[in-house]
Design a protein around this motif. Structure first.
Motif, PDB file in Angstrom:
ATOM      1  N   ARG A  86       2.649  51.800  21.774  1.00 45.31           N
ATOM      2  CA  ARG A  86       2.719  51.965  23.234  1.00 45.31           C
ATOM      3  C   ARG A  86       4.159  51.784  23.729  1.00 45.31           C
ATOM      4  O   ARG A  86       4.642  52.541  24.576  1.00 45.31           O
ATOM      5  N   LEU A  87       4.833  50.777  23.196  1.00 44.13           N
ATOM      6  CA  LEU A  87       6.210  50.528  23.631  1.00 44.13           C
ATOM      7  C   LEU A  87       7.119  51.702  23.279  1.00 44.13           C
ATOM      8  O   LEU A  87       7.992  52.082  24.062  1.00 44.13           O
ATOM      9  N   ASN A  88       6.911  52.308  22.102  1.00 41.25           N
ATOM     10  CA  ASN A  88       7.704  53.482  21.724  1.00 41.25           C
ATOM     11  C   ASN A  88       7.400  54.675  22.612  1.00 41.25           C
ATOM     12  O   ASN A  88       8.308  55.423  22.996  1.00 41.25           O
ATOM     13  N   LEU A  89       6.127  54.856  22.941  1.00 42.01           N
ATOM     14  CA  LEU A  89       5.738  55.930  23.856  1.00 42.01           C
ATOM     15  C   LEU A  89       6.408  55.755  25.207  1.00 42.01           C
ATOM     16  O   LEU A  89       6.935  56.715  25.796  1.00 42.01           O
ATOM     17  N   TRP A  90       6.372  54.555  25.717  1.00 42.32           N
ATOM     18  CA  TRP A  90       6.959  54.293  27.028  1.00 42.32           C
ATOM     19  C   TRP A  90       8.474  54.488  27.017  1.00 42.32           C
ATOM     20  O   TRP A  90       9.049  54.997  27.992  1.00 42.32           O
ATOM     21  N   GLU A  91       9.114  54.100  25.912  1.00 42.78           N
ATOM     22  CA  GLU A  91      10.559  54.282  25.796  1.00 42.78           C
ATOM     23  C   GLU A  91      10.904  55.765  25.819  1.00 42.78           C
ATOM     24  O   GLU A  91      11.824  56.206  26.518  1.00 42.78           O
ATOM     25  N   GLY A  92      10.170  56.569  25.041  1.00 46.02           N
ATOM     26  CA  GLY A  92      10.412  58.005  25.043  1.00 46.02           C
ATOM     27  C   GLY A  92      10.142  58.629  26.390  1.00 46.02           C
ATOM     28  O   GLY A  92      10.877  59.532  26.836  1.00 46.02           O
ATOM     29  N   THR A  93       9.106  58.177  27.070  1.00 48.39           N
ATOM     30  CA  THR A  93       8.780  58.718  28.399  1.00 48.39           C
ATOM     31  C   THR A  93       9.862  58.373  29.409  1.00 48.39           C
ATOM     32  O   THR A  93      10.199  59.188  30.273  1.00 48.39           O
ATOM     33  N   ARG A  94      10.424  57.179  29.300  1.00 48.47           N
ATOM     34  CA  ARG A  94      11.518  56.813  30.218  1.00 48.47           C
ATOM     35  C   ARG A  94      12.736  57.715  29.998  1.00 48.47           C
ATOM     36  O   ARG A  94      13.410  58.097  30.965  1.00 48.47           O
ATOM     37  N   HIS A  95      13.012  58.074  28.756  1.00 47.73           N
ATOM     38  CA  HIS A  95      14.101  59.003  28.483  1.00 47.73           C
ATOM     39  C   HIS A  95      13.795  60.382  29.082  1.00 47.73           C
ATOM     40  O   HIS A  95      14.687  61.057  29.609  1.00 47.73           O
TER      41      HIS A  95
END
Length: 215
Positions: A86-95
């Protein structure tokens, strides 16, 4: 009604949805606090007993093996199911939001727009951000944020006005709709509830029921 409430809590626990558990707990706490703070409410002791019963029931259910195993997947599950994913998904989405801040990538385009931002090590392309706030912002741009905050303000302002109505029906409907919205908003932090048409329709119906004049 007490038995029905306990039955619903048990059913919610057995869905094995971690976000659903958090949303249900948040909605129940919201309802209890609002009722206990309401002047002239004559059943505060009953609310206390009901909440105690729900806590005990939930604790018994949550101690069951499937539920404990589901909780453990937060840190020990497979790569696509734990908190690190989830944290990786959110990081990519923020980018993705940072690259398309004004208008976003377009509503409903997350699945096709996200692959360039997917973190290495995953064998399956993400279809959802598992966070409705990030996904809607990625799709529609940062102007989505103040719009949603304004709509939520209108929703809860109207809901609390109706909650203090002399009509028990109007008051009860308003409280139920607000609690349901709280549950969806909490769950949406870690999942894509509003990407599911049935959930989005339910959320829209609850909002319309609250905002409609004369109800």
């Amino acid at each position: 009604m007490v038995c029905l409430a306990l039955f619903l809590v048990v059913c919610q626990a057995l869905t094995l949805s971690r976000g659903g558990w958090a949303g249900t707990a948040g909605a129940l706490v919201f309802m209890a606090v609002v009722l206990l703070l309401k002047k002239g409410f004559a059943h505060k002791r009953l609310v206390g007993y009901l909440m105690a019963g729900i806590v005990v029931t939930a604790a018994i259910v949550m101690a069951s093996t499937p539920v404990v195993q589901r909780i453990m997947t937060l840190t020990q599950g497979n790569l696509e199911d734990n908190i690190a994913h989830r944290l990786n998904l959110w990081e990519g989405t923020r980018h993705m939001i940072a690259d398309n801040p004004a208008a976003g990538t377009g509503p409903g385009t997350f699945e096709t727009a996200y692959p360039p931002y997917q973190q290495p090590g995953y064998t399956v392309l993400a279809r959802y951000a598992h966070n409705d706030y990030l996904q809607f912002t990625a799709g529609t741009g940062i102007l989505f944020i103040p719009l949603m905050l304004w709509l939520l303000y209108l929703f809860f302002r109207t809901g609390f006005k109706k909650f203090h109505s002399r009509s028990r029906q109007t008051s009860g409907i308003a409280l139920g709709c607000m609690a349901a919205a709280i549950a969806i908003l909490i769950h949406s932090y870690s999942d894509g509830n509003l990407q599911i048409p049935a959930n989005a329709l339910l959320f829209t119906s609850l909002s319309a029921l609250t905002l409609k004049s004369g109800v």
